[in-house]
Design a protein around this motif. Structure first.
Motif, PDB file in Angstrom:
ATOM      1  N   GLU A  60       6.499 -10.735   4.626  1.00  0.00           N
ATOM      2  CA  GLU A  60       7.675  -9.941   4.252  1.00  0.00           C
ATOM      3  C   GLU A  60       7.391  -9.258   2.926  1.00  0.00           C
ATOM      4  OE1 GLU A  60      11.176 -12.324   4.113  1.00  0.00           O
ATOM      5  OE2 GLU A  60      10.911 -13.144   6.128  1.00  0.00           O
ATOM      6  N   GLY A  61       8.146  -8.190   2.661  1.00  0.00           N
ATOM      7  CA  GLY A  61       7.998  -7.478   1.400  1.00  0.00           C
ATOM      8  C   GLY A  61       6.849  -6.485   1.413  1.00  0.00           C
ATOM      9  N   GLN A  62       6.422  -6.108   0.225  1.00  0.00           N
ATOM     10  CA  GLN A  62       5.429  -5.039   0.112  1.00  0.00           C
ATOM     11  C   GLN A  62       4.633  -5.180  -1.186  1.00  0.00           C
ATOM     12  OE1 GLN A  62       6.552  -0.722  -0.674  1.00  0.00           O
ATOM     13  NE2 GLN A  62       6.274  -0.666   1.554  1.00  0.00           N
ATOM     14  N   ILE A  63       3.333  -4.893  -1.084  1.00  0.00           N
ATOM     15  CA  ILE A  63       2.473  -4.797  -2.270  1.00  0.00           C
ATOM     16  C   ILE A  63       2.071  -3.339  -2.416  1.00  0.00           C
ATOM     17  CG2 ILE A  63       0.324  -5.555  -3.364  1.00  0.00           C
ATOM     18  CD1 ILE A  63       0.442  -8.066  -1.644  1.00  0.00           C
ATOM     19  N   ARG A  64       2.177  -2.793  -3.633  1.00  0.00           N
ATOM     20  CA  ARG A  64       1.858  -1.378  -3.855  1.00  0.00           C
ATOM     21  C   ARG A  64       0.817  -1.225  -4.961  1.00  0.00           C
ATOM     22  NH1 ARG A  64       7.461  -1.294  -3.858  1.00  0.00           N
ATOM     23  NH2 ARG A  64       7.521  -0.817  -6.103  1.00  0.00           N
ATOM     24  N   PHE A  65      -0.133  -0.339  -4.714  1.00  0.00           N
ATOM     25  CA  PHE A  65      -1.100   0.090  -5.723  1.00  0.00           C
ATOM     26  C   PHE A  65      -0.683   1.477  -6.185  1.00  0.00           C
ATOM     27  CE2 PHE A  65      -3.789  -3.231  -4.079  1.00  0.00           C
ATOM     28  CZ  PHE A  65      -4.622  -3.554  -5.135  1.00  0.00           C
ATOM     29  N   ALA A  66      -0.338   1.598  -7.459  1.00  0.00           N
ATOM     30  CA  ALA A  66       0.091   2.896  -8.005  1.00  0.00           C
ATOM     31  C   ALA A  66       1.159   3.508  -7.107  1.00  0.00           C
ATOM     32  CB  ALA A  66      -1.105   3.827  -8.154  1.00  0.00           C
ATOM     33  N   THR A 121      -0.549  -1.188   2.856  1.00  0.00           N
ATOM     34  CA  THR A 121      -0.671  -0.961   4.299  1.00  0.00           C
ATOM     35  C   THR A 121      -1.043   0.483   4.624  1.00  0.00           C
ATOM     36  OG1 THR A 121       1.734  -0.639   4.372  1.00  0.00           O
ATOM     37  CG2 THR A 121       0.894  -2.820   4.961  1.00  0.00           C
ATOM     38  N   GLN A 122      -0.920   1.385   3.629  1.00  0.00           N
ATOM     39  CA  GLN A 122      -1.316   2.776   3.830  1.00  0.00           C
ATOM     40  C   GLN A 122      -2.699   3.082   3.243  1.00  0.00           C
ATOM     41  OE1 GLN A 122       1.759   5.444   2.421  1.00  0.00           O
ATOM     42  NE2 GLN A 122       3.399   4.269   3.380  1.00  0.00           N
ATOM     43  N   LEU A 123      -3.318   2.044   2.683  1.00  0.00           N
ATOM     44  CA  LEU A 123      -4.642   2.206   2.081  1.00  0.00           C
ATOM     45  C   LEU A 123      -5.692   1.511   2.940  1.00  0.00           C
ATOM     46  CD1 LEU A 123      -3.779   1.390  -1.640  1.00  0.00           C
ATOM     47  CD2 LEU A 123      -4.109   3.664  -0.656  1.00  0.00           C
ATOM     48  N   LYS A 124      -6.855   2.128   3.041  1.00  0.00           N
ATOM     49  CA  LYS A 124      -7.961   1.474   3.734  1.00  0.00           C
ATOM     50  C   LYS A 124      -8.458   0.307   2.889  1.00  0.00           C
ATOM     51  CE  LYS A 124      -9.810   4.886   6.870  1.00  0.00           C
ATOM     52  NZ  LYS A 124     -11.049   5.359   7.498  1.00  0.00           N
ATOM     53  N   GLN A 125      -8.934  -0.728   3.588  1.00  0.00           N
ATOM     54  CA  GLN A 125      -9.412  -1.913   2.877  1.00  0.00           C
ATOM     55  C   GLN A 125     -10.561  -1.565   1.933  1.00  0.00           C
ATOM     56  OE1 GLN A 125      -9.497  -5.676   5.353  1.00  0.00           O
ATOM     57  NE2 GLN A 125      -9.113  -4.200   6.979  1.00  0.00           N
TER      58      GLN A 125
END
Length: 579
Positions: A389-395, A400-404
């Protein structure tokens, strides 16, 4: 069977060429008995030497043709098997790279290793045996029956009945033996697991003087595998004696009835000889194919096990993602927004409702007791697993929208358990930056407090590293791992309890060097030792997967009871470490 179907479709040219040579080999094999009949009936009976020489040369030519095509079919059968092994292992490895840690744990590392090695070997073995021994059997059987019918319907029925009887017996034996064959591979997994535990834990086993118990436990896995193999072999041991019995009966029957027909003048001796050879050839190929049929159930089981991995649903699917532009000059570099995580739907949450930010260019520390979720939090940051649950964001961009690959290019990770790859110290240091300059290497080595250690080694950076770094101490391995991470250019340096094997003096010197040399970088330090993180800009305190305190060391010493208990247990007072 999708893996095999895709392989055959991709390599249809090679497969067709192999099948062509197998057919040519069969033609060469079947041509000799026919020429033997001609030699006896038209050559020897006519007493014409030229005719005998001509047929003899024809036999030699057919034999040479059969030999050449047999060699070619063997070569291309091996080529097909080798191509299958190469392509399947490449696909398997690529799929393995996409699996999350959750997926890997579900299969088990020992099982994944066995599938990639032993199971692929089993299928390769089946391909070679199928092309060389199983595929020719029904083709030869069909053609010999047709050829024999042209000579004598009566004698052909003898061979035909024997083929049907033998096929029925083989079917019965396969029906009994197949379930046992399918259960062999899981037992091989168990052997691999037990041996890996034994070899990796040998020091602990000796320390507890537990060799006898481990020997008995290992022998039990060997015995279970051997017992199953014995049961399978007992069933398929009937294949050869039954085939030889039928050969003897068919041989005697053809000579008996054939001799009577020759005596009546309705059949020639050469024809009887050809029929005998065709019959023996048919039963011989059937016997050989039946002997190797035992590998088919095991190979099919291996193929299914390979396909289980190939067809496994990928938890973190990034096929539709494109590389996102990131504004890395933001104050909040990473944001955790109501993040929760649990390994399975029925398991208790490991992390619950985490809300915090990691500022750019600052040192953020995460502390907590054993099982509080510190290392899990670090793995979520790397997106080794996805949040529940929830979300982690980079900048401000969700992970989930970034490639590993993009995420991990931003982070340099030092794991909790120091692990080195076999090779040299230099090859390990260059793992994250193959083009690292001498200055970059020296800087990382100096910060990681490795300079003195490297200088003492006869070969310096080219010193040998054994598998897992077993030829170095825990502290030395940990410092090499830290240096390896520092060589990699990154925005975030994530230390997952990476100072635990260091003495206090080295720990303090390393932290001082980090503060002086990397003050512009974002550091995340996961630790249990408060002396390691007490000077951090921001400290998170975890307890049972929840944040129970945030702030500086001084603030937490005043406001957070859990942090105060940690400090008290480690001899730390409000003004610092007790002298």
């Amino acid at each position: 069977m999708n893996v095999l179907k895709q392989f055959l479709k991709k390599n249809k040219g090679l497969v067709l060429l192999t099948f062509t040579f197998v057919c040519l080999q069969i033609i060469g094999t079947l041509g000799v008995p026919k020429l033997v009949a001609n030699l006896i009936d038209t050559g020897i009976s006519s007493k014409e030497p030229e005719r005998i020489y001509t047929i003899g040369l024809e036999m030699l030519g057919v034999a040479l043709f059969g030999t050449v095509t047999a060699v070619a079919s063997s070569y291309y059968s091996a080529a097909v098997a080798a191509a299958f092994g190469l392509q399947t292992r490449e696909k398997y490895f690529r799929k393995f790279q996409k699996l999350s840690m959750k997926d890997i744990n579900q299969f088990g590392s020992a099982s994944l290793l066995t599938r990639m090695t032993n199971d692929v070997d089993n299928v390769q073995q089946m391909i070679v045996l199928f092309c060389q021994m199983i595929l020719p059997a029904p083709v030869i059987c069909l053609f010999t029956i047709v050829l024999m019918f042209r000579y004598s319907m009566t004698l052909t029925w003898i061979t035909l009945i024997s083929v049907v009887v033998y096929a029925g017996i083989i079917y019965y034996l396969m029906k009994r033996g197949t379930p046992l064959s399918l259960s062999i591979q899981p037992k091989m997994d168990r052997i691999t697991t037990t041996l890996r535990e034994f070899f990796t834990g040998i020091n602990m086993i000796r320390a507890f003087d537990n060799q006898d118990y481990e020997e008995n436990r290992t022998n039990q896995t060997f015995a279970a595998y051997a017992e199953q193999m014995i049961k399978v072999n007992r069933i398929f041991a009937w294949v050869t004696p039954i085939a030889f019995l039928l050969m003897g009966v068919v041989y005697a029957s053809i000579l008996w009835f054939g001799g009577q027909l020759v005596g009546k003048g309705t059949l020639q001796i050469g024809v009887v000889t050809a029929i005998v050879e065709y019959s023996m050839l048919t039963l011989a190929y059937l016997m050989i194919s039946a002997m190797v049929l035992v590998v088919i159930p095991r190979s099919i089981a291996s193929l299914r096990r390979i396909e289980e991995v190939m067809d496994a649903e990928i938890e973190i699917n990034e096929e539709s993602l494109t590389e996102q532009p990131l504004s890395l000059d933001q104050k909040a570099l990473v944001t955790f927004d109501n993040v929760s995580f649990q390994y399975t739907k029925t398991a208790d949450p490991v992390l619950q409702d985490l809300n915090f930010t990691i500022p750019k260019g600052k040192t953020t520390a995460i502390v907590g007791g054993t099982g509080s979720g510190k290392s899990t939090l670090a793995k979520l940051l790397l997106r080794i697993s996805d949040v529940t649950e929830g979300q982690i964001r980079f900048a401000d961009v969700p992970v989930t929208q970034l490639k590993q690959a993009q995420i991990r290019s931003l982070i340099s990770y030092i794991p909790q358990k120091a692990f080195l790859f076999s090779g040299t110290i230099l090859s390990n240091l260059q793992m994250g930056n193959e083009q690292a300059t001498k200055e970059e290497l020296e800087k990382a080595i100096k910060i990681a407090q490795l300079s003195e250690f490297i200088e003492e080694l006869p070969d310096g950076l080219n010193s040998f590293v054994a598998q897992s770094g077993s030829n170095y101490s825990g502290g030395q391995k940990q410092r090499i791992c830290i240096a390896r991470a520092l060589v990699k250019p990154a925005e975030i340096y994530l230390f997952d309890d990476s100072f635990s094997a260091l003495d206090y003096q080295t720990d303090a010197a390393l932290r001082t060097a980090l503060h002086q040399q990397m003050s512009d970088k974002t550091l995340i330090i996961v630790a249990q030792r408060l002396s390691t993180i007490m000077h951090a800009d921001h400290i998170l305190v975890l307890e049972e997967g929840k944040i129970v305190g945030q702030g500086t060391h001084e603030e937490l010493m005043n406001d957070c009871q859990t942090y105060q208990e940690f400090a008290q247990s480690q001899g730390i007072e409000k003004e610092g470490i007790k002298k």
